[in-house]
Design a protein around this motif. Structure first.
Motif: not given
Lengths: 455, 455
Positions: B4-8, B10, B12-13, B124, B126, B135-136
């Motif tokens: 898995v890898s971070a989605m730009s 979105y 997350e903390f 959200w 796009g 995006r979120e």
């Protein structure tokens, strides 16, 4: 603007109901934090390759794409290629466990294990809506996850935290009490293996239908679709009828005459759990060997919870142990967790008027305005009340006495303030009106916040 | 499981960051409730016909459909037909105002007006991700909505509540202070009308680009693409440079020699607002006639807020007055509201390490276990501490002294408890260890909860 109407499967609450939900969530959060669970949130979307791994649930996933996505951008590309190297589709998460597993892998290097987290978020499933089944609903999850290994005592800790939270909801917010039913996958699987079955999942899936189709049909399916003969199918059904609030159930299982090391392990784990729980929360937890749980990642203890007196509404909280929810090749992350079905608990009670709040606004006081020229004074009064922690609002329109009272009544606001900082406050329920100083007056404890009440 | 890898786009903390966000949200909620705003939540999806009404934003909408939707069920049918009678598509909401307008229409008969609500949810869009654009992201909105009419004093109330919330974030959680900039659409629109322009939106849209493309380019666009001549375009640019913390700005506008009744109305509203705010929150609010706000539903006062010292990060809260957000033919619902950009405020500070918490877990105490045989005693200690409101956790594994200390250190847990109910508690920062009773001991006030700290 076009006419609007309710969309089935997407429950939305009135303000009084949302205040009840907030108090429920506050009790859950407070209980989780007293037990050292740390909060996280994950994004609402995951790559479909992550979401669809769990087999049966994939038909229920909502796919997400940009309205004006170009043709070669048929969906939002994630940062990783899907199978075959094509950009992966995104979907809305349908639970909080799969995203949590991904989070643990992604942030594992910056977390300390065992990692105790809670997570309260909406999830989405494209199911046919009916009471208790929603397309959007809130779950509140706790999990303890280890890196490489996780001690068995967490299998007892998790249901005790869950039961403590449910007990507080019962005592503090007057929700119905609960009963938790517990089983162990090793016990069932060991039992089936002892009967000579290799594909234990096939048996488990059919036994899981007991509630829906009854024992006769399940027996039929077992004989027709698994290697079990009629007598063995009967043994499986007999196993699933066993219940108990103490270790006595172990003898009932042994009486069925099946033997297997995995069965022994499951019996020992489950009886230890039931015995410890009987001491700590008497009457709240029982072994129930019919519990199977649909999702396939559970590998040990499994939990289900129902409201006493409302059993037909189904489980309002469930969970279990998983030996390997996440794994990155080098490290495996075993865990045990529990998920509170917050919407599933509350939405039916709201729909039937079984639960509401004493008022529709947070305000304990309406500060009256009898002339627009005195609005500034009313705002000073409100500021003084707020400084003392009292929620209040200023009348939006200067009006005569009776209209101000009715404004408060319609919202369930218990007190109306007349005059300035040295003024008078009226309890509109009793009609009692007394002189009061805005800098020091406080509403009675019971009126500080809207209270949850049974309808 | 796949890597898995971070989605730009979105964010997350980590748990410590989420605890900071929770404290920020708690301050916002508490402020809103002290002012009598009632909470609601709306579903994440709306029919596209609702979402796409606002013109420019429609390219940013995420469409949602079931993975296994059949061909004639090309998307989830809503309960109402879209234009042409076809089933309406669903999309994720991109703000909380459009869903709120729909909610007011749908539940209007069961709400009391003026209706004061707050709403904290994810939205959200796009968009192409960049710092400050996600995006979120989470928004926290307050609005006051009337049925038919809404008094002007709410245009002052809303920014005062917003500034009170920001002031508490500054004082209690050490976030930077803010400055709010305010304009009035009637003022700008009246000014353009006074110059003889009919299509005032066309002028407004171009003036709104000042920050991005500068005055020379805006002047060029105004002359080329609107009926304005060079001198009139200069007047528009001159208007947009006017600022002021008191009513003095009115004379600057008059000096431009433009006259129109709508301009007078806007001047009078804005100067009243600025004057009242200067008294209540000196230095925090100023008139800024360059403020336009992109969305087209604002019709009067508009607000924007920036962090002092971090102006380049853009607005962290904005809002305004709308004369008719919702209307069902019979009733029009005017309102005024404000939206806190919670993610936009926090995510850049987290990314740069400017803001974190003193620990990564809620626990103030780790209860040590030196032998698995004494785990029951440790759990009694933990239960006693929790009964006193102290968050704690029991060591997951019996281990020697040093390992237990390191477990606490890694998480920032300040205290370790040794022994039973009458035991000893060690402050691992100072090394001080004292005898203590679990039934009565309390950590110092400052250590009860993780505190927010500037990095």
């Amino acid at each position: 603007m076009s006419r609007v109407s309710a969309m089935s499967g997407y429950p939305e609450f009135l303000p009084a109901q949302r205040m009840v939900e907030q108090q429920v969530l506050a009790v859950l959060r407070e209980t989780f934090e007293l037990h050292g669970f740390a909060p996280i949130e994950t994004r609402a979307v995951e790559p479909m390759s992550q979401l669809a791994r769990k087999g049966e649930i994939d038909k229920e996933i909502y796919v997400v794409r940009r309205l004006h996505a170009t043709d070669d951008e048929s969906a939002e590309p994630a940062d990783q290629p899907g199978p075959g190297g094509s950009p992966d589709l995104l979907g809305l998460h349908y639970d909080l466990t799969v995203p949590f597993a991904r989070y643990v892998q992604e942030f594992g290097g910056r977390l300390s294990f065992p990692f105790r987290r809670y997570q309260v978020q909406k999830v989405w499933r494209g199911e046919r809506p009916q009471e208790g089944r929603y397309r959007e609903f809130t779950q509140a999850d706790i999990d303890v996850v280890g890196s490489g290994a996780l001690a068995d005592h967490h299998d007892l800790e998790i249901p005790l935290v869950a039961l403590e939270a449910f007990e507080r909801l019962h005592r503090e917010l007057d929700l119905p009490p609960v009963r938790m039913r517990v089983n162990n996958r090793k016990l069932s699987e060991g039992f089936y293996r002892g009967l000579g079955v290799e594909d234990t999942a096939a048996v488990l899936q059919r036994v899981d239908k007991l509630d829906k189709i009854g024992p006769a049909k399940v027996r039929e399916l077992l004989v027709a679709e698994t290697p079990l003969g009629p007598e063995q199918a009967d043994a499986c059904l007999a196993l699933s009828t066993i219940r108990g609030q103490d270790a006595g159930f172990v003898e009932q299982v042994r009486a069925l005459g099946v033997e297997h090391p995995l069965l022994e392990e499951g019996l020992s784990l489950l009886s230890a759990l039931v015995t410890a729980a009987a001491e700590r929360v008497p009457g709240r937890l029982q072994a129930d060997l019919s519990i199977a749980r649909g999702l396939d990642y559970y590998t040990g203890t499994v939990y289900e919870t129902e409201l006493v007196g409302f059993e037909s509404r189904g489980s309002v909280g469930s969970g279990g142990r998983y030996d390997s929810l996440a794994s990155d090749g080098r490290t495996t992350y075993p865990g045990v967790g529990f998920s509170f079905g917050v919407t599933r608990l509350l939405a039916p009670m709201f729909a039937r008027g079984e639960l509401t709040a004493t008022r529709t606004v947070p305000s304990a006081v309406l500060v009256a305005v009898d002339d627009e020229g005195t609005r500034g004074t009313a705002e000073q009064v409100a500021a003084a009340l707020r400084a003392g922690g009292t929620s209040c609002e200023v009348a939006p329109k200067a009006d005569r006495f009776g209209k101000q009272i009715r404004y408060a009544e319609r919202r369930g606001i218990p007190f109306v303030w007349f005059g300035g900082l040295s003024g008078e406050v009226k309890d509109i329920r009793s009609g009692e009106q007394v002189a009061a100083e805005a800098g020091s007056w406080q509403p009675p404890e019971d009126d500080r916040r809207p209270r949850v009440v049974r309808g």
